[in-house]
Design an enzyme around this catalytic site. Structure first.
Site, PDB file in Angstrom:
ATOM      1  N   THR A 198      19.757   6.574 -29.192  1.00 20.08           N
ATOM      2  CA  THR A 198      20.386   5.361 -29.670  1.00 20.08           C
ATOM      3  C   THR A 198      20.147   4.076 -28.699  1.00 20.08           C
ATOM      4  O   THR A 198      20.593   2.962 -29.069  1.00 20.08           O
ATOM      5  CB  THR A 198      21.942   5.466 -29.863  1.00 20.08           C
ATOM      6  OG1 THR A 198      22.387   5.699 -28.443  1.00 20.08           O
ATOM      7  CG2 THR A 198      22.063   6.677 -30.664  1.00 20.08           C
ATOM      8  N   ARG A 232      21.793   6.007 -20.461  1.00 20.05           N
ATOM      9  CA  ARG A 232      21.503   5.367 -21.781  1.00 20.05           C
ATOM     10  C   ARG A 232      21.038   6.550 -22.689  1.00 20.05           C
ATOM     11  O   ARG A 232      20.339   7.164 -22.385  1.00 20.05           O
ATOM     12  CB  ARG A 232      20.012   4.312 -21.530  1.00 20.05           C
ATOM     13  CG  ARG A 232      19.859   3.658 -22.850  1.00 20.05           C
ATOM     14  CD  ARG A 232      18.727   2.564 -22.480  1.00 20.05           C
ATOM     15  NE  ARG A 232      17.608   3.079 -22.045  1.00 20.05           N
ATOM     16  CZ  ARG A 232      16.511   2.282 -21.628  1.00 20.05           C
ATOM     17  NH1 ARG A 232      16.798   1.004 -21.881  1.00 20.05           N
ATOM     18  NH2 ARG A 232      15.246   2.773 -21.128  1.00 20.05           N
ATOM     19  N   ASP A 236      14.320   6.132 -10.378  1.00 22.36           N
ATOM     20  CA  ASP A 236      13.296   7.182  -9.935  1.00 22.36           C
ATOM     21  C   ASP A 236      12.362   6.783  -8.824  1.00 22.36           C
ATOM     22  O   ASP A 236      12.290   7.748  -7.788  1.00 22.36           O
ATOM     23  CB  ASP A 236      12.673   7.634 -11.150  1.00 22.36           C
ATOM     24  CG  ASP A 236      13.126   8.598 -11.921  1.00 22.36           C
ATOM     25  OD1 ASP A 236      14.049   9.106 -11.702  1.00 22.36           O
ATOM     26  OD2 ASP A 236      12.712   8.433 -13.069  1.00 22.36           O
ATOM     27  N   ASP A 243      10.760   2.902 -13.673  1.00 23.09           N
ATOM     28  CA  ASP A 243      12.236   3.439 -13.661  1.00 23.09           C
ATOM     29  C   ASP A 243      12.455   3.163 -12.055  1.00 23.09           C
ATOM     30  O   ASP A 243      12.349   3.898 -11.277  1.00 23.09           O
ATOM     31  CB  ASP A 243      12.469   4.680 -14.005  1.00 23.09           C
ATOM     32  CG  ASP A 243      13.682   5.410 -14.224  1.00 23.09           C
ATOM     33  OD1 ASP A 243      14.527   5.003 -13.087  1.00 23.09           O
ATOM     34  OD2 ASP A 243      14.127   5.585 -15.147  1.00 23.09           O
TER      35      ASP A 243
END
Length: 221
Positions: free
Chosen positions: A120, A116, A215, A212
């Protein structure tokens, strides 16, 4: 024939399936906890993937077969029709993929590598690999988080471009914004998830969420 005119009606989206099982709620709560170790996070993700796979494969076609038990012959059931392909959205999708392969070890596997863009929030592709006969298979696309929905929608764009017509998307958590984006882009794709959380924050993270997923799966942060 599909009506593609500008005034064509927008097809209604398939409602998302939220797994409201006591085991799912218990394991998801433990998964969310900041104190859960990397090993524990991997284990819980794998356990939840088994439960999600059960729901995602609910509509697979079966056919009767004759078998011999130790006592007599009987009519049982076997999977029929199209075979399965699991498509993992890298890298975190692999945490769900492993458990699903435990249940369906003969399934083929495809991978879509997306990240990602931090500015944006759009999905950028860096890897794509599908089985040669993927168009002849039903596909279950797996990614732990449905946040903005851009990565999931982009992955499904690639799967549809390969000729696949029957797709289910499976994730641990979804946001209302992600579900809305997926319903707009791919109303024919069923979403299976353990929970739809409150909202996205300004950085595109699901709240309250679990952090996350990549992670936490791989111990990289």
């Amino acid at each position: 024939m599909t009506d593609t005119s500008p005034n064509a009606p927008i097809p209604s989206a398939i409602p998302p399936v939220v797994l409201d099982h006591p085991l799912v709620r218990h394991k998801l709560t433990r998964l969310r906890q900041a104190s859960t170790s990397t090993a524990g996070f991997r284990r819980l993700t794998r356990e939840l993937s088994l439960l999600m796979c059960y729901e995602a494969t609910r509509d697979l076609a079966v056919e009767p077969i004759e078998i011999e038990t130790p006592l007599e012959r009987m009519e049982g059931w076997a999977l029929s029709g199209k075979k399965l392909c699991f498509v993992s959205v890298l890298r975190a999708g692999n945490g769900i993929l492993d458990g699903m392969l435990d249940l369906v070890p003969a399934a083929r596997v495809g991978h879509v590598g997306l990240y990602r863009d931090p500015n944006t929030l759009e999905a950028v592709e860096y890897y794509l690999k599908f089985p040669e006969d993927v168009a002849e298979r039903d596909c279950i696309v797996v990614d732990p988080m449905l946040a903005t929905g851009h990565s999931a929608a982009a992955a499904i764009d690639r799967v549809k471009a390969a000729g696949v017509t029957n797709i289910v998307f499976v994730c641990l958590l979804a946001s209302p914004e992600g579900v809305a984006h997926m319903n707009e882009r791919h109303p024919d794709v069923k979403i299976v998830t353990c929970a739809i959380d409150r909202e996205l924050d300004d950085h595109g993270y699901i709240r309250p969420g679990l952090g996350d997923a990549g992670d936490r799966l791989f111990g990289t942060k």
